[in-house]
Design an enzyme around this catalytic site. Structure first.
Site: not given
Length: 334
Positions: A49-50, A97, A113-114, A118, A187
């Protein structure tokens, strides 16, 4: 057979290092297969992810597999990786973890929330690619159940819980109000969607969406009551916007200094605000050196996110109790 996890995230590694680990959705299967072969893993999954890239695996000898995977990652980025940048988990530590990650407790924006979606997407890709079996399937199914309970039984999601909303907070701090602002979103993925939703809720005057797949741009633009633009035409739109939000997933810079310089005179040198929430970065850092341009990347947003953490931090202890209880009940830890 037991679990291991190695990873880098927004706390352990700067964006310059994280973007070397970033994996696009279309390459997850290929990277997972390479990881499993190099580390001798029976099962594997990669999450990218980012804010993080994490490598999950199941192996008979986790100590040996961890050492081999560590070497594989160092060869991949061409540099030594110490504990400051690359964290390592084994056995029960992996279970805890992953539950914290899925619950949003390990995120840049506490309670975001994302991340739940993901992780689900990354797991689904590994499952469909035949990279997971009994051990990782059990681990991830349990983590999703725990994450759901944490989010429904606590107030961890109270307030701003997405990178997009933090980005829009930052835009408001600079512009005062977004009600007369014009925005272009580069995007049309999930990060772009949540950011566009935040912009719309703050009253942005117009939202333009552009994406390499024009159909996806049209879909998001309709949802935002904005308009779609072919990707080849976005540069011309710079002349009329105030805010650029970029999250394309491209492996190289999408916005370069010359593209901004080309429209400065037409813009009459009005301030231009750019937020780069992509990893690897979409916007060349040199763009930020242009006089009336304000450029922020994902690491800058982390500093803002920290300001909002205090309000939800008291919920963390409650979340941790739920995680421990659920894992003990499920026999995942002892």
């Amino acid at each position: 057979m037991d679990y291991l996890c190695l990873g880098v995230n927004h706390r352990t590694a700067p964006i310059e290092l994280r973007e070397q680990f970033a994996v696009s959705e279309s390459h997850l299967g290929e990277v997972t297969a390479e990881m499993m072969k190099s580390a001798g893993l029976a099962e594997g999954m990669v999450l990218s992810t980012c804010n993080r890239t994490e490598y999950y695996g199941a192996a008979e000898d986790v100590a040996e597999a961890r050492s081999m995977l560590h070497r594989h990652l160092e060869e991949m980025v061409g540099q030594k990786l110490d504990a400051e940048h690359l964290y390592e988990r084994e056995r029960e530590e992996v279970v805890r973890h992953l539950c914290r990650v899925v619950s949003g407790l390990d995120s840049m924006v506490l309670g975001e929330t994302e991340i739940f979606g993901q992780v689900k997407k990354a797991y689904q890709a590994a499952l469909e690619g035949g990279h997971t079996s009994r051990e990782l399937n059990r681990l991830f199914q349990k983590a999703f159940g725990v994450g759901k309970k944490v989010r429904t039984a606590t107030a961890i999601q109270t307030g701003q819980t997405s990178v997009g909303s933090v980005a829009v907070d930052l835009a408001e701090k600079i512009f005062g109000s977004l009600k007369s602002s014009r925005v272009i979103v580069l995007g049309a993925g999930e990060m772009s969607r949540t950011t566009a939703q935040s912009l719309k809720s703050r009253g942005a005057q117009s939202i333009i969406v552009t994406n390499r797949s024009y159909d996806r741009a049209v879909e998001l633009a309709e949802e935002m009551e904005g308009r779609a633009l072919k990707f080849d035409d976005w540069q011309a739109a710079l002349a009329g916007v105030d805010v650029v939000i970029s999250s394309t997933g491209a492996p190289h810079y999408v916005v370069s200094p010359w593209q901004v310089e080309a429209v400065r005179r037409v813009r009459k040198f009005r301030p231009l605000f750019l937020i780069d929430i992509a990893v690897p970065r979409d916007i060349d850092p040199a763009v930020g050196e242009i006089e009336e341009v304000y450029l922020y990347d994902i690491d800058t947003l982390e500093q803002l996110a920290d300001e909002g953490r205090a309000e939800r931090a008291k919920q963390v202890a409650e979340c941790e109790v739920i995680i421990e209880e659920e894992l003990r009940k499920g026999g995942m830890i002892h």
